[in-house]
Design a protein around this motif. Structure first.
Motif, mmCIF file in Angstrom:
data_model
loop_
_atom_site.group_PDB
_atom_site.id
_atom_site.type_symbol
_atom_site.label_atom_id
_atom_site.label_comp_id
_atom_site.label_asym_id
_atom_site.label_seq_id
_atom_site.Cartn_x
_atom_site.Cartn_y
_atom_site.Cartn_z
ATOM 1 N N VAL A 138 2.439 -1.474 3.031
ATOM 2 C CA VAL A 138 2.601 -2.281 2.293
ATOM 3 C C VAL A 138 1.575 -3.306 2.870
ATOM 4 C CG1 VAL A 138 3.382 -3.398 4.988
ATOM 5 C CG2 VAL A 138 4.809 -3.813 2.227
ATOM 6 N N VAL A 139 0.640 -3.405 3.879
ATOM 7 C CA VAL A 139 -0.565 -4.498 3.924
ATOM 8 C C VAL A 139 -1.448 -4.141 2.712
ATOM 9 C CG1 VAL A 139 0.051 -5.317 6.262
ATOM 10 C CG2 VAL A 139 -2.051 -3.081 5.574
ATOM 11 N N ALA A 140 -1.575 -3.046 2.590
ATOM 12 C CA ALA A 140 -2.590 -2.421 1.513
ATOM 13 C C ALA A 140 -2.017 -2.685 -0.262
ATOM 14 C CB ALA A 140 -3.217 -0.997 1.992
ATOM 15 N N ASN A 141 -0.986 -3.489 0.202
ATOM 16 C CA ASN A 141 -0.665 -3.199 -1.368
ATOM 17 C C ASN A 141 -0.403 -4.842 -2.165
ATOM 18 O OD1 ASN A 141 1.357 -3.302 -4.084
ATOM 19 N ND2 ASN A 141 3.011 -2.190 -2.258
ATOM 20 N N PRO A 142 -1.702 -4.591 -3.520
ATOM 21 C CA PRO A 142 -1.627 -6.092 -4.094
ATOM 22 C C PRO A 142 -0.021 -6.183 -4.235
ATOM 23 C CG PRO A 142 -2.421 -4.561 -5.505
ATOM 24 C CD PRO A 142 -1.926 -3.586 -3.782
#
Length: 369
Positions: A138-142
Motif C-alpha cells: 500500500v505504501v508503494a501504491n501511488p
C-alpha cells in the motif's frame, strides 16, 4: 446455454460464464436481455465449484455497471475468487472496503492494497493490519491516499523492512519528517533518490549530496573523476527542483568543484566541458557569464572564485585525516573572504552550517591547518 443443457461439468459452466460476460460486454442488448444475463451471473456466483466463481469474478471485475450485490458476493468469497473484484471493481465503496479489510486474510488485503485508488481510511486500515507485505504494497501504491500519520506508523512498525522503505522513498510526495527519518535507514541507492526527489533540510541535503559525490569519486578532488555520476546527480537534482543556490555554494566551499561545474551546466543547459572552461577562466569573466546564463546572482562569484582558487592551489598532504584538513582549510579561507567583502553573499544559515561542518571535520581532536 445449449451446451450447458447437455454438459453440466464445471468446465462447461466456466465456459458459459465467460461467454455470457463477453456477450454482455460487447453486444447491444435490450434492458430486459441484460437483466436476464445478470440474473444468470448471480446464479453462477453461488456455483459449487471455485473455478466457475473465479472465472465469473475475473470476467466481471471491470464492468462499469456491475451490480453492487454481485460484487459483494464475489468479494466475500475466498481469495482466489475475490481477488479480481477487490482489486478492480469500481462499484465497491469506501465503507465496503473498510468492512472487507476487517474480515479479510492476507491475500485479500493485498488485492485491496493494489487498487487504482485506495481511500485514506482504507489505506490507514491496511497499514494497521500489521502485515509487512500488505503495508509495503500500500505504501508503494501511488494511488493510495496515505496520511502523514499512516506513513509514520508504517515506518515505525517496519524500520528494517527494505520493501516498506523502498515503497516510501518511491512515493511522489513524502513529508520532510519522514524523508529525514528514512535517511539513516535506507541503502545508498535509496538515499540518493531521497535527496533528488524529496524535500530535506538544507543541512541534510548538502551532507547527502557530498557523501554521494564522495562515494562516486572515492575522494574529494583526488583526480579520478566520475563525470557521468556527477552529471547524473546534478541533472536529477535540477529536474526535481532540488538544485538550490545554497546547495551549490556549500558543495563548492567544501571543495567539490566538480559538482559546481556540473550543477551550473545543468541549470544553464550547456555541456559540462563548456561550464568547466568558464568556471576556470583565468580572467574570471567566464564564471560571471556562466552565473548569468544560469540565472544566478553575480554576487556569488566572490565565494565561488575563492573556492575555486583554494581548490586549485591546495593538495592533499597524504597524511592521516588529510581530507578533513583540506575541507577545513577551504571553509576557513572562504569564510575569511566573505568577511572581508562588503557585500556578504552568504546567508546566515549557510555560515552556521559551515561553522558546524568545521567542528564535525575536526572531530574530538583539533586538526592543524
Amino acid at each position: 446455454m445449449a451446451r450447458l443443457a447437455v454438459d453440466r461439468s464445471g468446465e462447461s459452466r466456466q465456459a458459459t460464464v465467460e461467454k455470457l460476460v463477453a456477450t454482455y460486454s460487447e453486444s447491444d442488448m435490450s434492458p430486459s436481455e441484460r437483466e436476464s444475463v445478470m440474473a444468470l451471473l448471480q446464479m453462477f456466483a453461488r456455483d459449487a465449484e471455485q473455478r466457475v466463481r473465479a472465472a465469473l469474478a475475473a470476467s466481471v471485475k471491470a464492468l462499469p455497471d456491475l451490480p453492487h450485490d454481485l460484487a459483494m458476493i464475489l468479494a466475500s468469497d475466498e481469495a482466489e475468487v475475490a481477488g479480481p473484484i477487490l482489486e478492480h471493481a469500481s462499484v465497491l465503496t469506501e465503507a465496503d472496503l473498510l468492512g472487507l479489510v476487517r474480515d479479510s486474510d492476507t491475500a485479500k488485503l493485498l488485492s485491496i492494497a493494489k487498487r487504482e485508488h485506495v481511500p485514506g481510511s482504507v489505506a490507514d486500515a491496511l497499514v494497521d493490519s500489521g502485515n509487512e507485505t500488505v503495508v509495503a504494497t500500500v505504501v508503494a501504491n501511488p494511488g493510495a491516499d496515505l496520511s502523514d500519520r499512516a506513513m509514520e506508523r508504517a515506518l515505525a512498525a517496519f524500520p528494517h523492512s527494505e520493501q516498506v522503505k523502498e515503497g516510501l522513498v518511491g512515493r511522489s510526495v513524502l513529508p520532510v519528517t519522514i524523508a529525514e527519518r528514512l535517511v539513516t535507514l535506507v541503502s545508498e541507492r535509496l538515499r540518493e533518490r531521497l535527496v533528488t526527489h524529496h524535500a530535506l533540510s538544507p543541512d541534510m541535503a548538502t551532507d547527502l549530496v557530498l557523501e554521494s559525490r564522495e562515494r562516486a569519486t572515492m575522494s574529494l578532488l583526488r583526480g579520478a573523476r566520475s563525470g557521468t555520476a556527477v552529471e547524473a546527480l546534478a541533472k536529477q537534482l535540477h529536474k526535481n527542483g532540488r538544485l538550490t543556490e545554497s546547495l551549490i555554494l556549500r558543495a563548492a566551499i567544501l571543495g567539490d568543484i566538480d559538482f559546481l561545474e556540473a550543477s551550473l551546466a545543468a541549470i544553464a543547459g550547456i555541456p559540462r566541458e563548456n561550464a568547466r572552461l568558464l568556471v576556470h577562466d583565468a580572467g574570471r569573466r567566464g564564471l560571471a557569464s556562466l552565473l548569468k546564463k544560469a540565472d544566478m546572482p553575480e554576487r556569488l562569484a566572490v565565494v565561488l572564485q575563492t573556492a575555486i582558487h583554494v581548490a586549485d592551489e591546495t593538495e592533499f598532504d597524504g597524511l592521516d585525516r588529510d581530507r578533513e584538513r583540506y575541507a577545513v582549510r577551504m571553509i576557513e579561507r572562504v569564510l575569511t573572504a566573505v568577511d572581508e567583502n562588503p557585500d556578504n553573499v552568504l546567508d546566515q544559515d549557510d555560515v552556521d552550517y559551515l561553522v558546524r561542518k568545521i567542528d564535525q571535520l575536526q572531530g574530538p581532536q583539533a586538526i592543524a591547518c
